[in-house]
Scaffold this active site. Structure first.
Site, mmCIF file in Angstrom:
data_model
loop_
_atom_site.group_PDB
_atom_site.id
_atom_site.type_symbol
_atom_site.label_atom_id
_atom_site.label_comp_id
_atom_site.label_asym_id
_atom_site.label_seq_id
_atom_site.Cartn_x
_atom_site.Cartn_y
_atom_site.Cartn_z
ATOM 1 N N LYS A 1 31.463 41.072 45.378
ATOM 2 C CA LYS A 1 31.367 40.578 43.985
ATOM 3 C C LYS A 1 30.405 39.399 43.850
ATOM 4 O O LYS A 1 30.783 38.297 43.441
ATOM 5 C CB LYS A 1 32.753 40.193 43.459
ATOM 6 C CG LYS A 1 33.743 41.354 43.439
ATOM 7 C CD LYS A 1 35.050 40.964 42.778
ATOM 8 C CE LYS A 1 36.041 42.102 42.714
ATOM 9 N NZ LYS A 1 36.619 42.479 44.029
ATOM 10 N N ASP B 1 32.606 45.095 48.904
ATOM 11 C CA ASP B 1 33.085 44.522 47.640
ATOM 12 C C ASP B 1 33.122 42.995 47.740
ATOM 13 O O ASP B 1 34.184 42.391 47.869
ATOM 14 C CB ASP B 1 34.473 45.090 47.335
ATOM 15 C CG ASP B 1 35.007 44.656 45.987
ATOM 16 O OD1 ASP B 1 34.206 44.269 45.120
ATOM 17 O OD2 ASP B 1 36.240 44.712 45.793
ATOM 18 N N THR C 1 40.703 42.624 36.571
ATOM 19 C CA THR C 1 41.938 43.122 35.935
ATOM 20 C C THR C 1 43.058 42.079 35.990
ATOM 21 O O THR C 1 44.067 42.222 35.330
ATOM 22 C CB THR C 1 42.406 44.428 36.588
ATOM 23 O OG1 THR C 1 42.361 44.267 37.996
ATOM 24 C CG2 THR C 1 41.540 45.586 36.191
ATOM 25 N N LYS D 1 36.709 50.375 51.720
ATOM 26 C CA LYS D 1 36.217 49.207 50.973
ATOM 27 C C LYS D 1 36.464 47.970 51.819
ATOM 28 O O LYS D 1 37.595 47.711 52.237
ATOM 29 C CB LYS D 1 36.952 49.070 49.638
ATOM 30 C CG LYS D 1 36.454 47.894 48.809
ATOM 31 C CD LYS D 1 37.067 47.881 47.420
ATOM 32 C CE LYS D 1 38.367 47.136 47.342
ATOM 33 N NZ LYS D 1 38.271 45.675 47.373
ATOM 34 N N ASP E 1 25.704 34.710 41.344
ATOM 35 C CA ASP E 1 24.928 33.513 41.670
ATOM 36 C C ASP E 1 23.615 33.606 40.909
ATOM 37 O O ASP E 1 23.453 34.494 40.073
ATOM 38 C CB ASP E 1 24.728 33.440 43.206
ATOM 39 C CG ASP E 1 24.600 32.004 43.709
ATOM 40 O OD1 ASP E 1 23.863 31.218 43.083
ATOM 41 O OD2 ASP E 1 25.220 31.671 44.726
ATOM 42 N N ARG F 1 47.315 49.087 49.108
ATOM 43 C CA ARG F 1 48.684 49.084 49.636
ATOM 44 C C ARG F 1 49.462 50.393 49.528
ATOM 45 O O ARG F 1 50.267 50.676 50.430
ATOM 46 C CB ARG F 1 49.465 47.920 49.005
ATOM 47 C CG ARG F 1 48.982 46.574 49.548
ATOM 48 C CD ARG F 1 49.340 45.433 48.645
ATOM 49 N NE ARG F 1 48.617 45.514 47.378
ATOM 50 C CZ ARG F 1 48.740 44.642 46.396
ATOM 51 N NH1 ARG F 1 49.571 43.630 46.519
ATOM 52 N NH2 ARG F 1 48.032 44.770 45.288
HETATM 53 O O1 C5P Z 1 46.561 47.287 47.254
HETATM 54 P P1 C5P Z 1 45.878 47.697 45.990
HETATM 55 O O2 C5P Z 1 45.780 49.200 45.795
HETATM 56 O O3 C5P Z 1 46.424 46.995 44.769
HETATM 57 O O4 C5P Z 1 44.383 47.186 46.215
HETATM 58 C C1 C5P Z 1 43.404 47.233 45.204
HETATM 59 C C2 C5P Z 1 42.085 46.747 45.733
HETATM 60 O O5 C5P Z 1 41.146 46.737 44.670
HETATM 61 C C3 C5P Z 1 42.102 45.328 46.307
HETATM 62 O O6 C5P Z 1 41.149 45.304 47.379
HETATM 63 C C4 C5P Z 1 41.619 44.469 45.154
HETATM 64 O O7 C5P Z 1 40.931 43.329 45.610
HETATM 65 C C5 C5P Z 1 40.647 45.419 44.471
HETATM 66 N N1 C5P Z 1 40.413 45.158 43.053
HETATM 67 C C6 C5P Z 1 41.427 45.154 42.095
HETATM 68 N N2 C5P Z 1 41.118 44.893 40.779
HETATM 69 C C7 C5P Z 1 39.861 44.638 40.411
HETATM 70 C C8 C5P Z 1 38.842 44.667 41.379
HETATM 71 C C9 C5P Z 1 39.163 44.919 42.702
HETATM 72 O O8 C5P Z 1 42.586 45.412 42.420
HETATM 73 N N3 C5P Z 1 39.562 44.424 39.151
#
Ligand code: C5P
Length: 235
Positions: free
Chosen positions: A65, A63, A120, A36, A68, A211
């Site tokens: 998002k 991603d 979220t 992603k 517009d 992460r």
């Molecule tokens: O590091 P981690 O597993 O928390 O990363 C989650 C990824 O998903 C990040 O790139 C974050 O921007 C993305 N994301 C999220 N919640 C959302 C939409 C996207 O955590 N609602």
């Protein structure tokens, strides 16, 4: 269930530059199929980073998002399509007309479009501050239904909302869930999360994991552990 990490995990390349992203992709090649690319890396490196990911053999979830006016989003989706990405995101809040335009353009370019319902990170006070009615779950379902009615083939949702979206909108809607934490992983800033196996059981098609893999002491061991969890028969 059982499934493999290779087919279900999309690793979030939340890195500041090409060098770090490429080093990670080289480590993950053969173990994972999808990456992603989000706002941080794309803003730093531009479309070249998508081409590099393709050259290294990955499918790309772009991603960015988009949110517009319909004409602008249509053309942005077309640009993503020309890059050959597999999935791309728009905000469901961008309006019915915007979703219709994005869905039509995505279909003509073979892009699997995903609508982000509510981020979220939004809690009830934050929703009220920007005039989004409560409860959150009703709004998420309403926005997911709107996206589906407009021909958007998938949504991004928290794993905690996945089961109700699946129940309301059926099996053909693609559901991609971030907010994944393998057993024992630090929560970081995620508030509402499930384990990989729980998210798959709730009905997710793909899991976005950042992460817990990219910041792990041993990222390859982290992938192997997720694979083990997903490929074990249900307890
Ligand atoms: O590091 P981690 O597993 O928390 O990363 C989650 C990824 O998903 C990040 O790139 C974050 O921007 C993305 N994301 C999220 N919640 C959302 C939409 C996207 O955590 N609602």
């Amino acid at each position: 269930m059982p499934v493999s990490a290779k087919e279900k995990i999309i690793v979030a390349l939340d890195f500041p530059d090409r060098a770090t992203a490429v080093a990670s992709m080289k480590r993950f090649a053969g173990l994972l199929d999808r990456v992603k690319i989000g706002l941080q890396l794309f803003t730093a490196e531009g479309p070249d980073i998508v081409r590099i990911a393709h050259d290294l053999g990955f499918r790309v979830f772009l991603d960015l998002k988009f949110h517009d006016i319909p004409n602008t989003v249509r053309h942005a989706v077309a640009s993503a399509g020309k890059l050959g990405v597999e999935m791309a995101t728009v905000h469901a809040l961008g309006s019915k007309e915007m979703l219709l335009a994005a869905a039509e353009e995505a279909a003509s370019h073979g892009v699997s479009l995903l609508a982000v319902t509510l981020l979220t990170s939004m809690d009830p006070p934050q929703c009220e501050a920007v005039a989004i009615p409560l409860p959150i779950e009703s709004q998420v379902l309403r926005l997911a239904s709107l996206a589906a009615e407009c021909g958007v083939p998938g949504v991004v949702a928290s794993p905690l909302e996945t089961a109700s979206i699946r129940a309301a909108l059926g099996s053909s809607l693609r559901i991609v869930t971030p907010g994944i934490r393998p057993p024992g992983s630090p929560a970081d800033d995620q508030k509402r999360f499930l384990t990989p196996a729980q998210a798959i059981r709730a009905g997710a098609d793909f899991l976005v994991v950042g992460r817990p893999i990219t910041a792990a002491h041993d990222p390859l061991a982290a992938i192997a552990a997720i694979n083990e969890e997903l490929s074990s028969p249900e307890e």
